[in-house]
Design an enzyme around this catalytic site. Structure first.
Site, PDB file in Angstrom:
ATOM      1  N   LYS A  35       1.339  12.078  12.074  1.00 31.02           N
ATOM      2  CA  LYS A  35       1.818  12.122  10.689  1.00 31.02           C
ATOM      3  C   LYS A  35       1.029  11.130   9.842  1.00 31.02           C
ATOM      4  O   LYS A  35       0.296  10.299  10.378  1.00 31.02           O
ATOM      5  CB  LYS A  35       3.320  11.828  10.651  1.00 31.02           C
ATOM      6  CG  LYS A  35       3.727  10.438  11.083  1.00 31.02           C
ATOM      7  CD  LYS A  35       5.231  10.381  11.299  1.00 31.02           C
ATOM      8  CE  LYS A  35       5.629   9.072  11.945  1.00 31.02           C
ATOM      9  NZ  LYS A  35       6.388   8.202  11.090  1.00 31.02           N
ATOM     10  N   TYR A 259      -8.624 -15.863  -8.305  1.00 32.76           N
ATOM     11  CA  TYR A 259      -7.517 -15.812  -9.266  1.00 32.76           C
ATOM     12  C   TYR A 259      -6.422 -16.799  -8.888  1.00 32.76           C
ATOM     13  O   TYR A 259      -6.078 -16.938  -7.707  1.00 32.76           O
ATOM     14  CB  TYR A 259      -6.909 -14.406  -9.300  1.00 32.76           C
ATOM     15  CG  TYR A 259      -7.793 -13.384  -9.976  1.00 32.76           C
ATOM     16  CD1 TYR A 259      -8.151 -13.512 -11.318  1.00 32.76           C
ATOM     17  CD2 TYR A 259      -8.254 -12.280  -9.266  1.00 32.76           C
ATOM     18  CE1 TYR A 259      -8.953 -12.562 -11.934  1.00 32.76           C
ATOM     19  CE2 TYR A 259      -9.043 -11.322  -9.877  1.00 32.76           C
ATOM     20  CZ  TYR A 259      -9.395 -11.467 -11.210  1.00 32.76           C
ATOM     21  OH  TYR A 259     -10.187 -10.527 -11.816  1.00 32.76           O
TER      22      TYR A 259
END
Ligand SMILES: Cc1ncc(COP(=O)(O)O)c(C=O)c1O
Length: 368
Positions: A35, A259
């Site tokens: 899956k 950042y």
């Protein structure tokens, strides 16, 4: 030249891991669970390595069609069954076995007319909710669901199934197995209970499985990390995510990185900038200190992961410069390796999530 990031899917590792499943559970047939596009590996690529499985288990009708298109004629199991009545048409046409976990799915079967004489009846896996409380009939309702199904001319064969909530942990599976056995002891039909963690940790009798459902173990990640790692279970990584340094920086004490300036150098330090960021599927939650290999040498990330780049400490790899190979997870150069589970742990998650989150923009190819 394309961005240097790349994912490699190791077909030989997939086959090896499947063999480990067979060794742990020699009497059971094995569904390879594919899956979510084979846990991010790509159905077609995963099929290459897993074609000796006894069947494939998945969710999506479209993914089932892809496997049939690859020439797979063996069993395919829809783990969540039909999502609406008309799905049963395709189940008949593609000969898909499907889970039945609720009354609505029995109603759809009862109303389903097998269009052509040549079409086969439905083979269903009746799911018990033995404690997971996700899908399935509660124990008290299970036998009446079984009786309803067995009275339907549309249904050829009923197998019995449940799913464990704690096969990877301290609570274990005994309480769910006891419930399942109590309710099903005099019912005929094949049984399927175990996922990867149960296969590896609870493979021995008396737990009876005619079919096991092997997902993460096929892809080389430990289902119970950090209690055990992939090496403990003899698993090989089926996915490598690798890239290169596209710049280096020489920091001085007090300089910050990235950042939010979340990392501050305390001394002179050389760092490398890697062409990999969260838009590639690398988790932004990995803070400073997440393991990474540069030229096969273990080092660590510094500062925040940004969309397309991240920084790594080059102090342990003084020779590494522009273009050096960076292994984010999987196999590095010269037999080195970094487990996806370690990276996942640094991000507060599990290897499953990282594999499934590999971004479509990352060029991916199958290798031996
Ligand atoms: C019903 C069912 N069976 C088997 C699996 C495979 O689990 P694992 O990847 O832990 O082996 C899953 C995965 O979530 C599942 O939902």
């Amino acid at each position: 030249m394309p961005r240097p990031i790349q994912a490699l899917i190791h077909t030989r590792a997939l086959s090896h891991n499947l063999a480990q499943v067979r060794q742990a559970q020699p009497d059971a047939r094995v569904w390879a669970v594919v899956k979510a596009n084979a846990y991010g590996h790509g159905i077609e690529r995963a099929f290459e390595g897993l074609r000796s499985a006894d069947g494939f288990a998945l969710l999506d009708l479209a993914e089932a069609e892809r496997l049939r298109a690859l020439g797979w004629r063996g069993p395919l199991l829809l783990l969540e069954g039909a999502f609406e009545a008309r799905d049963l048409e395709l189940c008949s046409r593609l000969n898909l076995w499907h889970v039945v976990h609720c009354e609505a799915q029995i109603d759809w079967l009862a109303g389903h007319k097998t269009a052509m004489k040549s079409q086969q009846g439905h083979r269903v896996f009746l799911k018990m909710n033995s404690g997971m409380n996700r899908l399935g009939f509660r124990p008290a309702a299970y036998r009446s669901a079984w009786a309803r199904l067995s009275a339907l001319p549309q249904v050829d064969e009923i197998s019995l199934m449940s799913h464990f909530s704690d096969a990877d942990g301290a609570r274990g599976i005994a309480h769910q197995v006891a419930t399942f056995d109590r309710v099903t002891q005099d019912l005929g039909g094949e049984r399927s209970l175990s996922n990867s963690a149960a296969i590896l940790r609870h493979g021995a009798p008396p737990l009876r499985n005619d079919w096991v459902r092997a997902g993460i173990v096929c892809y080389g990640s430990a289902p119970d990390h950090p209690a055990h790692n992939a090496a403990h279970w003899g698993l090989h990584p089926a996915m490598t995510l690798r890239s290169r340094l596209i710049a280096t920086q020489q920091l001085q004490a007090g300089d910050t990185v990235g950042y939010g300036s979340s990392y501050t150098a305390t001394a002179d330090q050389r760092i490398g900038i890697v062409a990999c960021g969260y838009a590639d599927g690398y988790p932004r939650h990995c803070g400073t200190g997440t393991p990474v290999l540069v030229d096969g040498v273990r080092t660590a990330t510094v500062g925040r992961v940004s969309m397309d780049m991240m920084a790594v400490d080059l102090e342990p790899v003084p020779q590494a410069g522009h273009g050096a190979e960076v292994t984010l997870w999987g196999n590095g150069p010269a037999g080195t390796m970094l487990s996806i589970d370690e990276v996942a742990q640094a991000a507060g998650t599990i290897g499953y999530e990282l594999m499934c989150a590999l971004a479509v923009r990352v060029p991916t190819s199958a290798v031996d």
